[in-house]
Design a protein around this motif. Structure first.
Motif, mmCIF file in Angstrom:
data_model
loop_
_atom_site.group_PDB
_atom_site.id
_atom_site.type_symbol
_atom_site.label_atom_id
_atom_site.label_comp_id
_atom_site.label_asym_id
_atom_site.label_seq_id
_atom_site.Cartn_x
_atom_site.Cartn_y
_atom_site.Cartn_z
ATOM 1 N N GLY A 116 0.826 -1.207 0.000
ATOM 2 C CA GLY A 116 0.000 0.000 0.000
ATOM 3 C C GLY A 116 0.855 1.249 0.000
ATOM 4 O O GLY A 116 0.573 2.214 -0.722
ATOM 5 N N LEU A 117 1.917 1.234 0.807
ATOM 6 C CA LEU A 117 2.824 2.380 0.848
ATOM 7 C C LEU A 117 3.455 2.628 -0.515
ATOM 8 O O LEU A 117 3.577 3.765 -0.965
ATOM 9 C CB LEU A 117 3.924 2.146 1.884
ATOM 10 N N ALA A 118 3.866 1.554 -1.188
ATOM 11 C CA ALA A 118 4.472 1.705 -2.510
ATOM 12 C C ALA A 118 3.445 2.205 -3.523
ATOM 13 O O ALA A 118 3.748 3.040 -4.379
ATOM 14 C CB ALA A 118 5.069 0.378 -2.969
ATOM 15 N N ALA A 119 2.221 1.710 -3.412
ATOM 16 C CA ALA A 119 1.194 2.024 -4.410
ATOM 17 C C ALA A 119 0.744 3.473 -4.365
ATOM 18 O O ALA A 119 0.314 4.015 -5.386
ATOM 19 C CB ALA A 119 -0.007 1.099 -4.221
ATOM 20 N N VAL A 120 0.818 4.113 -3.200
ATOM 21 C CA VAL A 120 0.367 5.506 -3.118
ATOM 22 C C VAL A 120 1.411 6.487 -3.618
ATOM 23 O O VAL A 120 1.122 7.681 -3.766
ATOM 24 C CB VAL A 120 -0.055 5.894 -1.680
ATOM 25 N N CYS A 121 2.617 6.015 -3.883
ATOM 26 C CA CYS A 121 3.653 6.891 -4.433
ATOM 27 C C CYS A 121 3.434 7.067 -5.931
ATOM 28 O O CYS A 121 2.865 6.213 -6.604
ATOM 29 C CB CYS A 121 5.037 6.297 -4.163
ATOM 30 N N ASN A 122 3.921 8.182 -6.467
ATOM 31 C CA ASN A 122 3.754 8.452 -7.890
ATOM 32 C C ASN A 122 4.632 7.572 -8.757
ATOM 33 O O ASN A 122 4.236 7.156 -9.842
ATOM 34 C CB ASN A 122 4.069 9.911 -8.195
ATOM 35 N N ILE A 123 5.821 7.322 -8.290
ATOM 36 C CA ILE A 123 6.799 6.546 -9.051
ATOM 37 C C ILE A 123 7.472 5.582 -8.088
ATOM 38 O O ILE A 123 7.775 5.946 -6.943
ATOM 39 C CB ILE A 123 7.853 7.460 -9.705
ATOM 40 N N SER A 124 7.701 4.353 -8.523
ATOM 41 C CA SER A 124 8.360 3.377 -7.659
ATOM 42 C C SER A 124 9.486 2.686 -8.409
ATOM 43 O O SER A 124 9.335 2.290 -9.564
ATOM 44 C CB SER A 124 7.349 2.350 -7.137
ATOM 45 N N VAL A 125 10.614 2.561 -7.721
ATOM 46 C CA VAL A 125 11.789 1.884 -8.267
ATOM 47 C C VAL A 125 12.171 0.788 -7.286
ATOM 48 O O VAL A 125 12.268 1.032 -6.083
ATOM 49 C CB VAL A 125 12.971 2.853 -8.444
ATOM 50 N N ALA A 126 12.383 -0.433 -7.786
ATOM 51 C CA ALA A 126 12.683 -1.566 -6.907
ATOM 52 C C ALA A 126 13.997 -2.228 -7.306
ATOM 53 O O ALA A 126 14.331 -2.320 -8.496
ATOM 54 C CB ALA A 126 11.557 -2.592 -6.962
ATOM 55 N N ALA A 127 14.704 -2.697 -6.300
ATOM 56 C CA ALA A 127 15.886 -3.520 -6.557
ATOM 57 C C ALA A 127 15.432 -4.869 -7.106
ATOM 58 O O ALA A 127 14.359 -5.375 -6.753
ATOM 59 C CB ALA A 127 16.686 -3.711 -5.269
ATOM 60 N N GLU A 128 16.239 -5.461 -7.947
ATOM 61 C CA GLU A 128 15.843 -6.698 -8.628
ATOM 62 C C GLU A 128 15.679 -7.885 -7.689
ATOM 63 O O GLU A 128 15.040 -8.878 -8.049
ATOM 64 C CB GLU A 128 16.874 -7.037 -9.715
ATOM 65 N N THR A 129 16.213 -7.783 -6.474
ATOM 66 C CA THR A 129 16.107 -8.878 -5.501
ATOM 67 C C THR A 129 14.848 -8.801 -4.640
ATOM 68 O O THR A 129 14.590 -9.691 -3.822
ATOM 69 C CB THR A 129 17.334 -8.858 -4.583
ATOM 70 N N THR A 184 16.017 -2.294 -10.932
ATOM 71 C CA THR A 184 17.445 -2.090 -11.136
ATOM 72 C C THR A 184 18.231 -2.970 -10.175
ATOM 73 O O THR A 184 17.654 -3.597 -9.275
ATOM 74 C CB THR A 184 17.799 -0.607 -10.920
ATOM 75 N N THR A 185 19.527 -3.040 -10.369
ATOM 76 C CA THR A 185 20.349 -3.776 -9.417
ATOM 77 C C THR A 185 20.369 -3.038 -8.083
ATOM 78 O O THR A 185 20.112 -1.823 -8.028
ATOM 79 C CB THR A 185 21.788 -3.929 -9.928
ATOM 80 N N SER A 192 19.491 5.291 -9.728
ATOM 81 C CA SER A 192 18.266 5.280 -10.530
ATOM 82 C C SER A 192 17.200 6.172 -9.914
ATOM 83 O O SER A 192 16.501 6.909 -10.618
ATOM 84 C CB SER A 192 17.739 3.848 -10.665
ATOM 85 N N THR A 193 17.091 6.118 -8.593
ATOM 86 C CA THR A 193 16.128 6.980 -7.906
ATOM 87 C C THR A 193 16.519 8.441 -8.054
ATOM 88 O O THR A 193 15.667 9.302 -8.311
ATOM 89 C CB THR A 193 16.042 6.600 -6.417
#
Length: 261
Positions: A116-129, A184-185, A192-193
């Motif tokens: 939910g926290l991630a979803a309310v953000c406008n843009i999300s970047v995640a590590a590949e792991t 991203t790695t 990237s962020t």
């Protein structure tokens, strides 16, 4: 302010709100919920800020609800549960409705309420792991409070599966279904962020605020005459705004706009 569960820093017109309970995988409790709500309320009013990054310390981004908090909830009455859920809903709304663009930097696993926290953000970047999971049904619960935002982010079709199965899925799958914007790695996550934040900071602050609101208002709205008229009003308003006029003038005069000075 002395935050108990967060670390909040401001540098170069960018605020970083970091979940800081690594010992419990940044799971949230009443204090975390109240502090996030307050932090985003205050940062949203800071006219000097251009963007906010939501990050986390430790191996996990957010594991959802804190176990001790859940033990307390087990003894709540229906009215107490409704009041508690309303506070969680307000926390999510405080990020979603924040006038500043918010970027989620997801360095570790993101489960349940953490999604939910991630979803309310406008843009999300995640590590590949990173792994994601909507685990609520395993506990006899449902992801109700986060559902408006998570379904918007991943789409109804993906929600049909992951809300019901509670399967754990990868960052690559999260990207495929549109829940995160980039993968991203781990080593490149900060860079990237920062690249996304740099793009946000370079743009007209007023236009970014209005563009964020535009997406929220138009995304699920039916295509009616009223909507078409509303969009015409919005572009007229932004064209006649100070930053709108400055942006066009600076482009024609081949110079930097005033908000970059």
């Amino acid at each position: 302010m002395n935050w108990q569960t967060l670390d909040v820093k401001i540098e170069d017109r960018v605020a970083t709100v970091t979940l800081n309970r690594p010992d419990v995988r940044n799971a949230f409790n009443e204090t975390t919920i109240a502090e996030i709500t307050q932090a985003f309320g205050e940062l949203g009013k800071d006219h000097n800020l251009r963007a906010i990054v939501l990050a986390a310390n430790g191996p996990a981004f957010c594991a959802g609800a804190d176990l001790n908090w859940m033990k307390k909830m087990a003894g709540y009455t229906h009215e107490e549960n409704r009041a508690d859920a309303a506070q969680l809903a307000e926390m999510l709304r405080s990020i979603y409705a924040c006038p500043k663009p918010v970027v989620a930097k997801i360095q570790g696993d993101c489960y349940a309420g953490g999604m939910g926290l991630a979803a309310v953000c406008n843009i999300s970047v995640a590590a590949e792991t990173v792994h994601f999971c909507l685990s609520e049904v395993k506990l006899g619960l449902i992801p109700a409070t986060i559902s408006p935002y998570v379904i918007k982010a991943m789409g109804e079709n993906a929600a049909r599966r992951y809300f019901l199965t509670a399967e754990r899925f990868s960052a690559q799958e999260a990207h495929r279904i549109g829940f995160v914007h980039a993968v991203t790695t781990a080593d490149a996550l900060d860079a990237s962020t920062a690249e996304i934040v740099k793009a946000l900071v370079s743009n007209s602050p007023h236009a970014v605020r209005q563009a964020k609101r535009l997406v929220q208002d138009v995304a699920s709205a039916p295509l009616t005459e009223e909507l078409i008229a509303d969009t015409a009003v919005r572009i007229a308003d932004i064209r006649s705004s100070d930053e709108g006029r400055e942006g066009v003038r600076s482009f024609l005069e081949k110079r930097k706009p005033g908000w970059l000075e």
